[in-house]
Design an enzyme around this catalytic site. Structure first.
Site, PDB file in Angstrom:
ATOM      1  N   ASP A  64      62.415  51.021  57.185  1.00 31.62           N
ATOM      2  CA  ASP A  64      61.508  51.607  56.663  1.00 31.62           C
ATOM      3  C   ASP A  64      60.194  50.442  56.535  1.00 31.62           C
ATOM      4  OD1 ASP A  64      59.644  53.237  55.352  1.00 31.62           O
ATOM      5  OD2 ASP A  64      60.880  53.251  53.056  1.00 31.62           O
ATOM      6  N   LEU A  65      59.581  50.194  57.609  1.00 33.97           N
ATOM      7  CA  LEU A  65      58.561  49.149  57.484  1.00 33.97           C
ATOM      8  C   LEU A  65      57.102  49.843  57.585  1.00 33.97           C
ATOM      9  CD1 LEU A  65      60.515  46.325  59.651  1.00 33.97           C
ATOM     10  CD2 LEU A  65      60.378  46.626  57.157  1.00 33.97           C
ATOM     11  N   LYS A  66      57.096  50.903  57.996  1.00 31.08           N
ATOM     12  CA  LYS A  66      55.648  51.583  57.815  1.00 31.08           C
ATOM     13  C   LYS A  66      54.676  50.666  58.785  1.00 31.08           C
ATOM     14  CE  LYS A  66      56.283  53.965  53.512  1.00 31.08           C
ATOM     15  NZ  LYS A  66      57.645  53.042  53.006  1.00 31.08           N
ATOM     16  N   LEU A  67      54.806  50.683  59.989  1.00 31.04           N
ATOM     17  CA  LEU A  67      53.830  49.667  61.070  1.00 31.04           C
ATOM     18  C   LEU A  67      52.489  50.488  61.025  1.00 31.04           C
ATOM     19  CD1 LEU A  67      56.695  48.874  61.590  1.00 31.04           C
ATOM     20  CD2 LEU A  67      55.718  48.183  63.780  1.00 31.04           C
ATOM     21  N   HIS A  68      51.543  49.979  61.148  1.00 29.59           N
ATOM     22  CA  HIS A  68      50.038  50.156  61.182  1.00 29.59           C
ATOM     23  C   HIS A  68      49.109  49.225  61.587  1.00 29.59           C
ATOM     24  CE1 HIS A  68      46.573  52.344  59.091  1.00 29.59           C
ATOM     25  NE2 HIS A  68      46.449  52.355  60.253  1.00 29.59           N
ATOM     26  N   ASP A  69      48.777  49.002  63.003  1.00 30.60           N
ATOM     27  CA  ASP A  69      48.111  48.035  63.518  1.00 30.60           C
ATOM     28  C   ASP A  69      47.482  48.397  64.852  1.00 30.60           C
ATOM     29  OD1 ASP A  69      47.196  45.308  63.945  1.00 30.60           O
ATOM     30  OD2 ASP A  69      48.810  44.609  63.017  1.00 30.60           O
ATOM     31  N   ILE A  70      47.055  47.627  65.523  1.00 32.51           N
ATOM     32  CA  ILE A  70      46.434  47.909  66.732  1.00 32.51           C
ATOM     33  C   ILE A  70      47.665  48.315  67.745  1.00 32.51           C
ATOM     34  CG2 ILE A  70      44.389  46.639  66.723  1.00 32.51           C
ATOM     35  CD1 ILE A  70      45.497  44.550  68.501  1.00 32.51           C
ATOM     36  N   THR A  99      53.212  59.081  49.055  1.00 37.98           N
ATOM     37  CA  THR A  99      53.026  60.154  47.711  1.00 37.98           C
ATOM     38  C   THR A  99      52.181  59.321  46.774  1.00 37.98           C
ATOM     39  OG1 THR A  99      55.204  59.255  47.327  1.00 37.98           O
ATOM     40  CG2 THR A  99      55.101  61.605  48.182  1.00 37.98           C
ATOM     41  N   LYS A 107      69.003  53.200  54.255  1.00 41.04           N
ATOM     42  CA  LYS A 107      67.497  52.623  54.560  1.00 41.04           C
ATOM     43  C   LYS A 107      67.316  51.494  54.026  1.00 41.04           C
ATOM     44  CE  LYS A 107      63.897  54.185  52.056  1.00 41.04           C
ATOM     45  NZ  LYS A 107      62.912  53.125  51.767  1.00 41.04           N
ATOM     46  N   ARG A 115      68.233  55.531  43.663  1.00 40.78           N
ATOM     47  CA  ARG A 115      68.680  55.386  42.339  1.00 40.78           C
ATOM     48  C   ARG A 115      69.919  56.297  41.985  1.00 40.78           C
ATOM     49  NH1 ARG A 115      62.981  54.275  39.957  1.00 40.78           N
ATOM     50  NH2 ARG A 115      62.735  55.458  41.873  1.00 40.78           N
ATOM     51  N   THR A 150      48.638  47.857  70.904  1.00 39.53           N
ATOM     52  CA  THR A 150      49.543  46.773  71.537  1.00 39.53           C
ATOM     53  C   THR A 150      50.403  46.073  70.509  1.00 39.53           C
ATOM     54  OG1 THR A 150      47.561  46.417  72.943  1.00 39.53           O
ATOM     55  CG2 THR A 150      49.389  44.750  72.984  1.00 39.53           C
ATOM     56  N   THR A 151      49.865  45.698  69.324  1.00 44.33           N
ATOM     57  CA  THR A 151      50.987  44.889  68.443  1.00 44.33           C
ATOM     58  C   THR A 151      51.947  45.829  68.275  1.00 44.33           C
ATOM     59  OG1 THR A 151      48.868  43.656  67.790  1.00 44.33           O
ATOM     60  CG2 THR A 151      50.740  43.736  66.094  1.00 44.33           C
ATOM     61  N   ARG A 188      66.911  64.115  43.316  1.00 40.81           N
ATOM     62  CA  ARG A 188      67.721  63.629  42.155  1.00 40.81           C
ATOM     63  C   ARG A 188      68.766  64.891  41.914  1.00 40.81           C
ATOM     64  NH1 ARG A 188      65.503  59.967  42.799  1.00 40.81           N
ATOM     65  NH2 ARG A 188      64.346  58.580  41.337  1.00 40.81           N
TER      66      ARG A 188
HETATM   67  O1  C5P Z   1      65.589  55.580  43.968  1.00 39.07           O
HETATM   68  P1  C5P Z   1      64.841  56.706  44.682  1.00 39.07           P
HETATM   69  O2  C5P Z   1      65.773  58.040  45.074  1.00 39.07           O
HETATM   70  O3  C5P Z   1      63.417  57.245  43.811  1.00 39.07           O
HETATM   71  O4  C5P Z   1      64.309  56.060  45.902  1.00 39.07           O
HETATM   72  C1  C5P Z   1      63.633  56.753  46.850  1.00 39.07           C
HETATM   73  C2  C5P Z   1      63.398  55.785  48.062  1.00 39.07           C
HETATM   74  O5  C5P Z   1      62.488  56.387  48.982  1.00 39.07           O
HETATM   75  C3  C5P Z   1      62.689  54.376  47.681  1.00 39.07           C
HETATM   76  O6  C5P Z   1      63.183  53.467  48.711  1.00 39.07           O
HETATM   77  C4  C5P Z   1      61.079  54.744  48.116  1.00 39.07           C
HETATM   78  O7  C5P Z   1      60.383  53.600  48.308  1.00 39.07           O
HETATM   79  C5  C5P Z   1      61.349  55.675  49.227  1.00 39.07           C
HETATM   80  N1  C5P Z   1      59.951  56.537  49.186  1.00 39.07           N
HETATM   81  C6  C5P Z   1      59.708  57.421  48.110  1.00 39.07           C
HETATM   82  N2  C5P Z   1      58.580  58.153  48.514  1.00 39.07           N
HETATM   83  C7  C5P Z   1      58.005  58.090  49.539  1.00 39.07           C
HETATM   84  C8  C5P Z   1      58.311  57.421  50.667  1.00 39.07           C
HETATM   85  C9  C5P Z   1      59.567  56.656  50.297  1.00 39.07           C
HETATM   86  O8  C5P Z   1      60.358  57.472  47.208  1.00 39.07           O
HETATM   87  N3  C5P Z   1      56.962  59.253  49.769  1.00 39.07           N
END
Ligand code: C5P
Length: 235
Positions: A59-65, A120, A32, A212, A67-68, A182
């Site tokens: 993972d750029l999370k677009l949100h616009d009109i 979140t 990602k 992580r 057409t854009t 985790r």
């Molecule tokens: O290091 P970690 O496992 O917490 O990373 C989780 C990844 O998922 C990060 O890139 C974080 O920005 C992304 N993410 C998240 N919770 C979301 C959406 C994306 O932790 N709801």
């Protein structure tokens, strides 16, 4: 269904990212790439990682009109992303335009398109007080997920703990891409609601996004293989 582990490459720059990926010789994990790396290094970083044989969730999370978003999505498909995302809050017309853009830009199969329902980091309180959405957050998440499904999207990003809820509201084949994972013996860090790869498998996530727990591990390749064993193979 193709279950997979996606490594969140939350590194500051190209050098750190490639040094990390150099550790993986025999396997080519799905990675990602987020806003930090993309805005810092530009589209070339996507081409470079793609050329090394990795699948990429941009993972750029677009949100616009509409057409854009359509034109931007076309360019992301041309760039070669395998999975991209947008905010479902942009509405169904915007989401359908995004699909059209991806189809226009894709050489073969179009990239998977995933919606963010509520971040979140957005609490129910914030939703009520600032966004003036009075409904319970779970209803908003499932309603946005249904909008995304209706617009032809492939799935949503959600907490693994919400994956069952989304599958129930939409369908078993509607993808859930879940961060907040985790190992049982790891630090939780700043994530509030986490679960293990094995539990995410049980709940029904299709893709887990792990940052992580892999990138900061003493042996990242071993940590990645452990996540694959627990989540994909279910051993
Ligand atoms: O290091 P970690 O496992 O917490 O990373 C989780 C990844 O998922 C990060 O890139 C974080 O920005 C992304 N993410 C998240 N919770 C979301 C959406 C994306 O932790 N709801």
């Amino acid at each position: 269904m193709k279950r997979d582990v996606i490594i969140a490459c939350d590194f500051a720059n190209r050098e750190e990212t490639l040094a990390f990926l150099d550790r993986f010789q025999d396997v080519k994990p799905f990675v990602k790439i987020g806003m930090e790396l993309f805005y810092g290094e530009g589209p070339q970083i996507v081409r470079e990682i793609k050329a090394r044989g990795h699948e990429i969730f941009l993972d750029l999370k677009l949100h616009d009109i509409p057409t854009t978003v359509k034109k931007a999505m076309k360019n992301l498909a041309i760039l070669g992303a395998d999975m991209v995302n947008l905010h479902a809050a942009g509405g169904s017309v915007m989401m359908r335009a995004a699909i059209e853009g991806l189809e226009a830009g894709a050489k073969g199969e179009r990239p998977k398109l995933i919606a963010v329902t509520q971040l979140t980091s957005t609490s129910e309180q914030l939703m009520h007080d600032e966004l003036l959405i009075p409904n319970p957050i779970n209803d908003v998440v499932t309603s946005y997920a249904k909008n995304a499904q209706g617009a032809g999207l492939d799935g949503v990003v959600c907490s693994p703990l919400e994956a069952g809820l989304v599958k129930q509201a939409c369908s078993a084949s509607f993808l859930t891409v879940t961060p907040g994972v985790r190992f049982a013996d790891d630090d939780v860090g700043d994530q509030k609601r986490v679960t293990t790869p094995a539990r995410a498998r049980e709940i029904g996530s299709d893709y887990i996004v792990v940052g992580r727990s892999i990138t900061a591990a003493a042996d990242p390749v071993a940590a990645y293989c452990r996540a694959v064993r627990d989540f994909v193979e279910g051993e």
